[in-house]
Design a protein around this motif. Structure first.
Motif, PDB file in Angstrom:
ATOM      1  N   GLU A 104       0.790  -1.169  -0.098  1.00  0.00           N
ATOM      2  CA  GLU A 104      -0.070  -0.035  -0.091  1.00  0.00           C
ATOM      3  C   GLU A 104       0.865   1.373  -0.109  1.00  0.00           C
ATOM      4  O   GLU A 104       0.563   2.110  -0.564  1.00  0.00           O
ATOM      5  CB  GLU A 104      -0.955   0.035   1.148  1.00  0.00           C
ATOM      6  N   MET A 143       3.859   0.200  -3.482  1.00  0.00           N
ATOM      7  CA  MET A 143       3.471  -0.352  -5.051  1.00  0.00           C
ATOM      8  C   MET A 143       2.494   0.535  -5.682  1.00  0.00           C
ATOM      9  O   MET A 143       2.360   0.913  -6.590  1.00  0.00           O
ATOM     10  CB  MET A 143       3.194  -1.610  -5.028  1.00  0.00           C
ATOM     11  N   LEU A 144       1.130   0.653  -4.781  1.00  0.00           N
ATOM     12  CA  LEU A 144       0.069   1.265  -5.318  1.00  0.00           C
ATOM     13  C   LEU A 144       0.475   3.019  -5.597  1.00  0.00           C
ATOM     14  O   LEU A 144       0.051   3.163  -6.700  1.00  0.00           O
ATOM     15  CB  LEU A 144      -0.938   1.205  -4.404  1.00  0.00           C
ATOM     16  N   PRO A 145       1.320   3.645  -4.896  1.00  0.00           N
ATOM     17  CA  PRO A 145       1.791   4.858  -5.358  1.00  0.00           C
ATOM     18  C   PRO A 145       2.319   4.929  -6.473  1.00  0.00           C
ATOM     19  O   PRO A 145       2.147   5.748  -7.357  1.00  0.00           O
ATOM     20  CB  PRO A 145       2.549   5.481  -3.985  1.00  0.00           C
ATOM     21  N   LEU A 146       3.180   4.009  -6.575  1.00  0.00           N
ATOM     22  CA  LEU A 146       4.237   3.904  -7.766  1.00  0.00           C
ATOM     23  C   LEU A 146       3.249   3.692  -8.954  1.00  0.00           C
ATOM     24  O   LEU A 146       3.332   4.366 -10.161  1.00  0.00           O
ATOM     25  CB  LEU A 146       5.059   2.742  -7.833  1.00  0.00           C
ATOM     26  N   ALA A 147       2.248   2.678  -8.750  1.00  0.00           N
ATOM     27  CA  ALA A 147       1.259   2.075  -9.846  1.00  0.00           C
ATOM     28  C   ALA A 147       0.599   3.666 -10.377  1.00  0.00           C
ATOM     29  O   ALA A 147       0.508   3.910 -11.670  1.00  0.00           O
ATOM     30  CB  ALA A 147       0.541   1.232  -9.561  1.00  0.00           C
ATOM     31  N   ALA A 153       1.410   6.700  -9.991  1.00  0.00           N
ATOM     32  CA  ALA A 153       2.044   7.671 -10.444  1.00  0.00           C
ATOM     33  C   ALA A 153       2.476   7.383 -11.894  1.00  0.00           C
ATOM     34  O   ALA A 153       2.527   8.512 -12.866  1.00  0.00           O
ATOM     35  CB  ALA A 153       3.500   7.920  -9.583  1.00  0.00           C
ATOM     36  N   LEU A 154       2.734   6.164 -12.282  1.00  0.00           N
ATOM     37  CA  LEU A 154       2.963   5.793 -13.534  1.00  0.00           C
ATOM     38  C   LEU A 154       1.879   5.865 -14.494  1.00  0.00           C
ATOM     39  O   LEU A 154       1.902   6.441 -15.595  1.00  0.00           O
ATOM     40  CB  LEU A 154       3.421   4.260 -13.695  1.00  0.00           C
ATOM     41  N   GLN A 155       0.527   5.466 -14.040  1.00  0.00           N
ATOM     42  CA  GLN A 155      -0.487   5.862 -14.704  1.00  0.00           C
ATOM     43  C   GLN A 155      -0.933   7.192 -15.129  1.00  0.00           C
ATOM     44  O   GLN A 155      -1.255   7.581 -16.172  1.00  0.00           O
ATOM     45  CB  GLN A 155      -1.640   5.286 -14.110  1.00  0.00           C
ATOM     46  N   ALA A 160       1.307   9.695 -15.057  1.00  0.00           N
ATOM     47  CA  ALA A 160       2.426  10.391 -16.091  1.00  0.00           C
ATOM     48  C   ALA A 160       2.034   9.796 -17.494  1.00  0.00           C
ATOM     49  O   ALA A 160       2.096  10.711 -18.304  1.00  0.00           O
ATOM     50  CB  ALA A 160       3.852   9.631 -15.537  1.00  0.00           C
ATOM     51  N   ALA A 161       1.773   8.585 -17.554  1.00  0.00           N
ATOM     52  CA  ALA A 161       1.473   8.056 -18.865  1.00  0.00           C
ATOM     53  C   ALA A 161       0.141   8.595 -19.628  1.00  0.00           C
ATOM     54  O   ALA A 161       0.213   8.794 -20.604  1.00  0.00           O
ATOM     55  CB  ALA A 161       0.950   6.591 -18.879  1.00  0.00           C
ATOM     56  N   VAL A 221       1.375  13.038 -19.487  1.00  0.00           N
ATOM     57  CA  VAL A 221       2.737  13.488 -20.156  1.00  0.00           C
ATOM     58  C   VAL A 221       2.643  13.501 -21.809  1.00  0.00           C
ATOM     59  O   VAL A 221       2.499  12.216 -22.192  1.00  0.00           O
ATOM     60  CB  VAL A 221       3.888  13.062 -19.505  1.00  0.00           C
ATOM     61  N   ASP A 257       6.067  16.952 -21.045  1.00  0.00           N
ATOM     62  CA  ASP A 257       5.517  17.612 -20.014  1.00  0.00           C
ATOM     63  C   ASP A 257       3.960  17.507 -19.898  1.00  0.00           C
ATOM     64  O   ASP A 257       3.458  16.661 -20.803  1.00  0.00           O
ATOM     65  CB  ASP A 257       5.402  19.201 -20.051  1.00  0.00           C
ATOM     66  N   ALA A 258       3.421  17.680 -18.595  1.00  0.00           N
ATOM     67  CA  ALA A 258       2.095  17.256 -18.391  1.00  0.00           C
ATOM     68  C   ALA A 258       1.286  18.456 -19.225  1.00  0.00           C
ATOM     69  O   ALA A 258      -0.158  18.358 -19.090  1.00  0.00           O
ATOM     70  CB  ALA A 258       1.669  17.075 -16.918  1.00  0.00           C
TER      71      ALA A 258
END
Lengths: 201, 201
Positions: free
Chosen positions: A40, A43-47, A49-51, A53-54, A57, A67-68
Motif C-alpha cells: 500500500e 507499490m500502489l503509489p508507484l502504479a 504515478a506511472l498511470q 504520467a502515462a 505527459v 510535460d503534463a
C-alpha cells in the motif's frame, strides 16, 4: 520463480521492471520484494504515478519537451527569454541543461541527430518545426547544444546551413576541459579542442 | 526539473522510482524518460502489473512466502516432499533456493534473525507457527538455511534448542568454498570452516 508459471504476477512484474535501463533482473527482484513488503505504501503509489504520467505527459507541441502541459511549462514561462532557443538532441539533454540552470531561453528538441549509419535523415528530425518557429521572427539566436560526436557535429553543420537563410545568429556550446577534469585523463580530441580555443586571461 | 514544482507528474514519478533499491535519481530519470517515449507500451503495463501484484500478492499463511495464492504455489505443489522443511530468514532467500532448484521440500520464512543489537527477539520471528507446523507430525527434517553471520548462527542455535523436543531431525547448510571461488580471495573464516569440514575424496 517462487510461484508457478508465466502468469504469476510477481514474475510478470519482475520481467517488466528488469527491462528498465539501469535495472537488471537481480535488482528488479530486490525492488519487487521490497515493494511487496509494503504494497500500500510503495507499490500502489508507484502504479498510480506511472498511470498519471502515462496519461498526462505528452511532447510539447512547440519545443518537444515532455510535460503534463502543452505548451510545456518552459514554453509557458513568462520569465524565459523568447529570443533565445537552445536546440538539443533529446529531452534528456534538455533536462540536463535545466538542472544546470544555465539557459534562460527556450528549447527545441530535435528528436535525434543525423546518422548515415542509423538511417536518420533530416526528415526524421524536428527541423521543419524549428524553421517554422524561426519564421515567426521573434528568435534572435539559436544555440546548438548537440553532442560532441560525429553525428552531433554533422547535424550541427547541416542545421547551420539550413538556418543561415533565416538570418538568425547560430552559436554552439564551447568545447574544452570539463570543470574538475584532470588533463592527464582527457582524450586527445578534447585537449586539442581546448588548446585551439584557448583564451587570454 | 523540466516542468514546474513538486506536483509535476514526471518529478513525482522519478522521486518514487529513485527510492527503489538499485535505482538512484539519475537512473530513475533515465527509466522515466525511456518509458515516456512509449507510455502505452511501457508505462501503463508496468502500472497495471504493480497494481495487480499489490492487490494479489500476500504472505502465505503456511510458510510466509509471497505469492498470489494462499497457501502459496510451493505449499500447494503435490510434488513437494512435505516431510522436508527448509527454514530461511526471508523471502529473498527462498527465491534464491528456488532458482537453484536444489530443494525439493517446503519452506518456512522466519521473517528475520535474532539480533540483540537490532532488538529482534524470538517473538518477532515466525517461530511459533513453525512449531505448530511440526506439531502436526508430518515433518521429519528441518534444514536451517540461515545466513552465515553472527545473527544467523545465533538464530540457528536458538532454533536447534527449540526444535529438539519435537524429535525432528535438524540440519544446516554446509559451509565451505563456494563453487568457482578462488581460494586466495576467500576470507579466513570460510577457509577455516572449509578445512575443518574437509571430506574424503
Amino acid at each position: 520463480m517462487a510461484a508457478g508459471g508465466a502468469d504469476d504476477p510477481i514474475e510478470h512484474l519482475i520481467g517488466l521492471l528488469s527491462r528498465l535501463p539501469g535495472l537488471g533482473r537481480r535488482s528488479a527482484r530486490r525492488a519487487v520484494l521490497k515493494m511487496l513488503m509494503r504494497p500500500e505504501q510503495q507499490m500502489l503509489p508507484l502504479a498510480e504515478a506511472l498511470q498519471k504520467a502515462a496519461e498526462a505527459v505528452r511532447p510539447c507541441g512547440v519545443c518537444g519537451n515532455l510535460d503534463a502541459r502543452d505548451p510545456c511549462s518552459i514554453c509557458r514561462d513568462p520569465d524565459r527569454e523568447r529570443e533565445l532557443v537552445c536546440v538539443v538532441e533529446g529531452v534528456a539533454d534538455l533536462w540536463a541543461l535545466e538542472r544546470a540552470h544555465a539557459h534562460r531561453g527556450l528549447y527545441h528538441v530535435l528528436g535525434g541527430t543525423l546518422s548515415a549509419l542509423g538511417g536518420t535523415g533530416p526528415e526524421d528530425l524536428s527541423i521543419q518545426p524549428l524553421l517554422a518557429r524561426l519564421a515567426e521572427g521573434k528568435v534572435e539566436e539559436v544555440i546548438l547544444a548537440l553532442p560532441a560526436t560525429v553525428d552531433g557535429a554533422t547535424t550541427a553543420h547541416y542545421l547551420t546551413d539550413r538556418l543561415r537563410p533565416t538570418g538568425v545568429r547560430v552559436t554552439r556550446l564551447a568545447q574544452g576541459v570539463p570543470i574538475g577534469g584532470a588533463l592527464d585523463v582527457l582524450d586527445e580530441g578534447t585537449l586539442a579542442a581546448a588548446l585551439k580555443a584557448r583564451r587570454s586571461v
